[in-house]
Scaffold this motif. Sequence first.
Motif, PDB file in Angstrom:
ATOM      1  N   LEU A 142      52.238  35.092  31.855  1.00 24.70           N
ATOM      2  CA  LEU A 142      53.206  34.077  32.247  1.00 24.70           C
ATOM      3  C   LEU A 142      54.554  34.334  31.584  1.00 24.70           C
ATOM      4  CD1 LEU A 142      51.050  30.816  32.173  1.00 24.70           C
ATOM      5  CD2 LEU A 142      51.571  32.322  34.094  1.00 24.70           C
ATOM      6  N   MET A 143      54.535  34.791  30.340  1.00 19.56           N
ATOM      7  CA  MET A 143      55.775  35.122  29.645  1.00 19.56           C
ATOM      8  C   MET A 143      56.494  36.271  30.366  1.00 19.56           C
ATOM      9  SD  MET A 143      57.762  34.351  27.147  1.00 19.56           S
ATOM     10  CE  MET A 143      56.688  33.376  26.069  1.00 19.56           C
ATOM     11  N   GLY A 199      61.684  37.354  35.942  1.00 20.80           N
ATOM     12  CA  GLY A 199      62.283  36.606  37.049  1.00 20.80           C
ATOM     13  C   GLY A 199      61.950  37.095  38.433  1.00 20.80           C
ATOM     14  N   MET A 200      60.756  37.639  38.625  1.00 21.79           N
ATOM     15  CA  MET A 200      60.375  38.088  39.959  1.00 21.79           C
ATOM     16  C   MET A 200      59.296  37.229  40.590  1.00 21.79           C
ATOM     17  SD  MET A 200      60.481  42.229  40.210  1.00 21.79           S
ATOM     18  CE  MET A 200      60.211  42.058  41.970  1.00 21.79           C
ATOM     19  N   GLY A 201      58.820  36.239  39.844  1.00 19.73           N
ATOM     20  CA  GLY A 201      57.768  35.371  40.378  1.00 19.73           C
ATOM     21  C   GLY A 201      56.409  36.035  40.415  1.00 19.73           C
ATOM     22  N   MET A 202      56.248  37.140  39.690  1.00 18.22           N
ATOM     23  CA  MET A 202      54.969  37.843  39.651  1.00 18.22           C
ATOM     24  C   MET A 202      54.988  38.861  38.526  1.00 18.22           C
ATOM     25  SD  MET A 202      54.938  41.289  40.714  1.00 18.22           S
ATOM     26  CE  MET A 202      56.250  42.401  41.176  1.00 18.22           C
ATOM     27  N   THR A 203      53.815  39.387  38.216  1.00 13.52           N
ATOM     28  CA  THR A 203      53.724  40.528  37.320  1.00 13.52           C
ATOM     29  C   THR A 203      52.681  41.494  37.852  1.00 13.52           C
ATOM     30  OG1 THR A 203      53.363  41.283  35.036  1.00 13.52           O
ATOM     31  CG2 THR A 203      51.973  39.470  35.818  1.00 13.52           C
ATOM     32  N   ALA A 204      52.933  42.765  37.641  1.00 14.17           N
ATOM     33  CA  ALA A 204      51.956  43.782  38.008  1.00 14.17           C
ATOM     34  C   ALA A 204      50.964  43.947  36.870  1.00 14.17           C
ATOM     35  CB  ALA A 204      52.663  45.113  38.275  1.00 14.17           C
ATOM     36  N   VAL A 219      41.951  32.771  29.252  1.00 20.56           N
ATOM     37  CA  VAL A 219      41.858  33.499  30.523  1.00 20.56           C
ATOM     38  C   VAL A 219      42.408  34.912  30.367  1.00 20.56           C
ATOM     39  CG1 VAL A 219      42.591  33.565  32.939  1.00 20.56           C
ATOM     40  CG2 VAL A 219      42.069  31.364  31.851  1.00 20.56           C
ATOM     41  N   VAL A 220      41.613  35.907  30.779  1.00 24.32           N
ATOM     42  CA  VAL A 220      42.055  37.302  30.811  1.00 24.32           C
ATOM     43  C   VAL A 220      42.590  37.589  32.211  1.00 24.32           C
ATOM     44  CG1 VAL A 220      41.360  39.715  30.542  1.00 24.32           C
ATOM     45  CG2 VAL A 220      40.348  37.941  29.081  1.00 24.32           C
ATOM     46  N   ILE A 221      43.735  38.238  32.267  1.00 21.70           N
ATOM     47  CA  ILE A 221      44.447  38.388  33.546  1.00 21.70           C
ATOM     48  C   ILE A 221      43.644  39.159  34.584  1.00 21.70           C
ATOM     49  CG2 ILE A 221      45.686  40.517  33.014  1.00 21.70           C
ATOM     50  CD1 ILE A 221      47.106  37.366  34.771  1.00 21.70           C
ATOM     51  N   ARG A 222      42.799  40.124  34.162  1.00 20.95           N
ATOM     52  CA  ARG A 222      42.022  40.885  35.149  1.00 20.95           C
ATOM     53  C   ARG A 222      41.066  39.988  35.929  1.00 20.95           C
ATOM     54  NH1 ARG A 222      39.047  42.987  30.706  1.00 20.95           N
ATOM     55  NH2 ARG A 222      40.072  45.012  30.868  1.00 20.95           N
ATOM     56  N   ASP A 223      40.681  38.845  35.324  1.00 19.87           N
ATOM     57  CA  ASP A 223      39.723  37.953  35.972  1.00 19.87           C
ATOM     58  C   ASP A 223      40.359  37.065  37.040  1.00 19.87           C
ATOM     59  OD1 ASP A 223      37.731  38.970  34.312  1.00 19.87           O
ATOM     60  OD2 ASP A 223      38.114  37.459  32.749  1.00 19.87           O
ATOM     61  N   ASP A 273      49.615  32.072  42.450  1.00 20.21           N
ATOM     62  CA  ASP A 273      48.297  32.153  41.831  1.00 20.21           C
ATOM     63  C   ASP A 273      48.205  31.176  40.660  1.00 20.21           C
ATOM     64  OD1 ASP A 273      47.523  34.202  43.565  1.00 20.21           O
ATOM     65  OD2 ASP A 273      48.418  35.730  42.264  1.00 20.21           O
ATOM     66  N   LEU A 274      49.297  31.052  39.897  1.00 19.25           N
ATOM     67  CA  LEU A 274      49.308  30.139  38.756  1.00 19.25           C
ATOM     68  C   LEU A 274      49.135  28.698  39.206  1.00 19.25           C
ATOM     69  CD1 LEU A 274      49.750  29.451  35.791  1.00 19.25           C
ATOM     70  CD2 LEU A 274      52.228  29.477  36.233  1.00 19.25           C
ATOM     71  N   ARG A 275      49.833  28.297  40.249  1.00 14.01           N
ATOM     72  CA  ARG A 275      49.715  26.916  40.729  1.00 14.01           C
ATOM     73  C   ARG A 275      48.287  26.603  41.173  1.00 14.01           C
ATOM     74  NH1 ARG A 275      54.865  28.208  42.748  1.00 14.01           N
ATOM     75  NH2 ARG A 275      54.029  28.812  44.787  1.00 14.01           N
ATOM     76  N   ARG A 276      47.683  27.559  41.832  1.00 11.81           N
ATOM     77  CA  ARG A 276      46.301  27.342  42.261  1.00 11.81           C
ATOM     78  C   ARG A 276      45.335  27.333  41.077  1.00 11.81           C
ATOM     79  NH1 ARG A 276      48.637  30.208  46.540  1.00 11.81           N
ATOM     80  NH2 ARG A 276      48.331  32.229  45.528  1.00 11.81           N
ATOM     81  N   LEU A 277      45.666  28.062  40.025  1.00 13.39           N
ATOM     82  CA  LEU A 277      44.791  28.167  38.861  1.00 13.39           C
ATOM     83  C   LEU A 277      44.821  26.904  38.009  1.00 13.39           C
ATOM     84  CD1 LEU A 277      42.932  30.379  37.701  1.00 13.39           C
ATOM     85  CD2 LEU A 277      44.834  31.072  36.220  1.00 13.39           C
ATOM     86  N   ILE A 278      45.960  26.203  38.043  1.00 19.41           N
ATOM     87  CA  ILE A 278      46.103  24.987  37.229  1.00 19.41           C
ATOM     88  C   ILE A 278      44.995  23.986  37.532  1.00 19.41           C
ATOM     89  CG2 ILE A 278      47.570  22.949  36.904  1.00 19.41           C
ATOM     90  CD1 ILE A 278      49.986  24.802  37.126  1.00 19.41           C
TER      91      ILE A 278
END
Length: 340
Positions: free
Chosen positions: A240-241, A247-252, A282-286, A268-273
Amino acid sequence: MSVPDQKSMLKPFDSDIAQRALQLARETLAIEGDAIRALHARLANDDSVGRAVNLLLANKGRVVVSGIGKSGHIGRKIAATLASTGTPAMFVHPAEAAHGDLGMVTAEDAFIAISYSGESTELLAIVPILKRMGAALISMTGNPNSRLAQLADVHLDVSVAKEACPLNLAPTASTTVTLALGDALAVALLDLRGFKEEDFARSHPGGALGRRLLTHVRDVMRSGAAIPTVKADARLPDALMEITQKGMGMTAIVDDANRPIGVFTDGDLRRLIEKVQDFGAVVIRDVMHANPRRINADRLAVDAVAIMEEFRINQMLVVDADDKLVGALHIHDLTRAKVI
């Protein structure tokens, strides 16, 4: 002091004037349309266009177009059309040519002289010099028996039955026919030279087509430190940081070889909340989307637009030939580059 209402300053609408204007407009279009159709029919039994195109294809220099008055205006357009479609061309004013600009013309050039009467003094003054020089001469006149037509290597007949002008004086139908025949020459040359869309774009880099066909993904993508990336074992707060800072609204999400294996977005974050209580665990790969959409940096930017529109995504990863992450692309980057 009060300012008068602009609408009140307008003259009342006159239906008689409007009707007369409409009638004249329709008559003008009909006369000019008939003139072009007559030219079309005349060319069925005339090999002059074929001979002119052969001459221009064999020409080793440029095409120099010249004319005075309304013919000059048409000549400028013909020269511009030729130049933008693969035939190097320029316009030279005949009066200026007689006072030094003829030095721009060489023996390897082809000269297109435009004069409806075929008797323009300014053109006839320079034609003998062109002939002695050895430049090829194509004339466009409405009089095959004129001096200009007789001096030309190829004469193109642009005669019309009448002008659209009610006085039959102002060049209207004749200039339309001349311009149309000039376009016909340019199109024939374009096709026979094998001129492609990419070639057109290179001569129009400032236009929309040029941007579409000359702009590659590497030209507009974000690269280096501007690419949001985390490793697969990163915790969600770290991802998230990265999303916030870049500022792209995502991370690879990349592996140890810097190959993208997933992506995590604001959506994805909004749905995860709704599902997760402890983000720190939470680990990002999951929670990432595996096998994200990607595009090679050497592809055209318009290809990226097509992929984004097809899959309704706003961001895409950019990779090299080894599938290593080299950039990231946001729909806004493409908009700023005027690819969209």
